[in-house]
Enzyme design. Sequence first.
Site, short mmCIF file in Angstrom:
data_model
loop_
_atom_site.label_atom_id
_atom_site.label_comp_id
_atom_site.label_asym_id
_atom_site.label_seq_id
_atom_site.Cartn_x
_atom_site.Cartn_y
_atom_site.Cartn_z
N GLU A 109 0.85 -1.20 0.00
CA GLU A 109 0.00 0.00 0.00
C GLU A 109 0.87 1.24 0.00
O GLU A 109 1.98 1.23 0.55
CB GLU A 109 -0.87 0.03 1.27
CG GLU A 109 -2.20 -0.69 1.14
CD GLU A 109 -3.28 0.19 0.54
OE1 GLU A 109 -2.96 1.05 -0.31
OE2 GLU A 109 -4.45 0.02 0.91
N ASP A 110 0.37 2.32 -0.55
CA ASP A 110 1.07 3.60 -0.43
C ASP A 110 0.84 4.18 0.96
O ASP A 110 1.77 4.60 1.63
CB ASP A 110 0.65 4.58 -1.53
CG ASP A 110 -0.87 4.69 -1.66
OD1 ASP A 110 -1.59 3.85 -1.07
OD2 ASP A 110 -1.34 5.60 -2.36
N ASP A 113 -4.63 4.40 6.14
CA ASP A 113 -5.22 5.49 6.93
C ASP A 113 -6.30 4.88 7.84
O ASP A 113 -5.98 4.30 8.86
CB ASP A 113 -5.79 6.52 5.94
CG ASP A 113 -6.25 7.80 6.62
OD1 ASP A 113 -6.20 7.86 7.85
OD2 ASP A 113 -6.66 8.74 5.92
N PHE A 162 -3.02 16.31 5.45
CA PHE A 162 -3.36 15.87 4.09
C PHE A 162 -2.15 16.11 3.20
O PHE A 162 -1.75 17.26 2.98
CB PHE A 162 -4.57 16.66 3.57
CG PHE A 162 -5.19 16.05 2.35
CD1 PHE A 162 -6.29 15.22 2.45
CD2 PHE A 162 -4.65 16.28 1.09
CE1 PHE A 162 -6.86 14.64 1.33
CE2 PHE A 162 -5.21 15.71 -0.03
CZ PHE A 162 -6.32 14.88 0.09
N ARG A 175 0.33 13.35 -8.00
CA ARG A 175 0.90 12.02 -7.80
C ARG A 175 2.35 11.98 -8.27
O ARG A 175 3.17 11.25 -7.72
CB ARG A 175 0.12 10.97 -8.60
CG ARG A 175 -1.27 10.67 -8.11
CD ARG A 175 -1.81 9.45 -8.86
NE ARG A 175 -3.26 9.34 -8.77
CZ ARG A 175 -3.90 8.77 -7.75
NH1 ARG A 175 -3.23 8.30 -6.73
NH2 ARG A 175 -5.21 8.68 -7.76
#
Lengths: 197, 127
Positions: A109-110, A113, A162, A175
């Site tokens: 996963e990046d 959360d 964020f 990205r």
Amino acid sequence: MIEDSSNRSEELRANIREILFSTEQIEERVRAMGAEISMDYAGRNPLLVGVLKGVLFFMADLLRSISIPVEVDFMAVSSYSPEARERGLVRLVKDLETPLVERHVLFVEDVVDTGLTLNYLLQNLRSRKPSSLEVCTLFNKSQHRLINIPIKYEGFELPDLFVVGYGLDYRERYRNLPFVGLLKPEAFQSGSKNIFE
Amino acid sequence: MSKSRKNHHPKFIHPSEETFARILDYYGIEWEYEPRTFPLAWDEEGNVSEAFAPDFYLPEQDLYIELTTLRPELTNRKNRKMRRMQELYPSINVKLFKRRDIRNLMVKYGLDQQAQRIAGTEAQEDQ
């Protein structure tokens, strides 16, 4: 043409308020994670599974830092949105091509959360009877975890902010920044209003 | 107390709670709405003078969630309640999602209008 793309890159960077993880920091950490995975999975021909799209950059770099034979596959899942909700529950929009039975699967996963999406995907993968299933994430945002999920390999703990870059997006942009940073408040726009003011 | 029912939600106090419930529904996570009230203080006669009812309970995770859209400068009372909860009920897991956390969650899921609504909220009654 080169000048044009350079201008666009500068436009993206101009919206960054602060760099939290530099390209060098990320490279170094990913190399270390790759070395650890290479040791742990030696002789097991692991299958690395990623969920599109945010993981692309991390997956590419991680794969190149792994020194043992390894395979890779991707899946994609519908994200929550008012439109998606009308169509029902979360669902796979792209499935794996590789059978998982008796494979050693490392889910990459990046960022983890809330764990909501990851929980759904792990349940799905477990039902395919792999020999083992572990989680590797570059960024862990544990403050907001709703679903308790063990993570075997973790790159960085991400602050409660964020962030964008290195695969992480805001409205599909940023990205392609080679670092992870904070957006300037004025970059968060909804119509003519600033969401983050 | 209200349990998760996909097409029949309880009456939520704040729109952000409804959005949160919809997100949980989408990912198939079971939830309950304000299922339990924890007494935090008592008067001299032993009556409860202060209590805390977290907004959500996720039974599979044994986790309570409290959402607040209050501006940071107005969250002192909420923070004090959270601290008191930890003192009196250390085995109960409670997570506080603050204004910024909820807004980030909305932005993450592309719910810009809801995020904007939170940004425009001056205050919410501290309950």
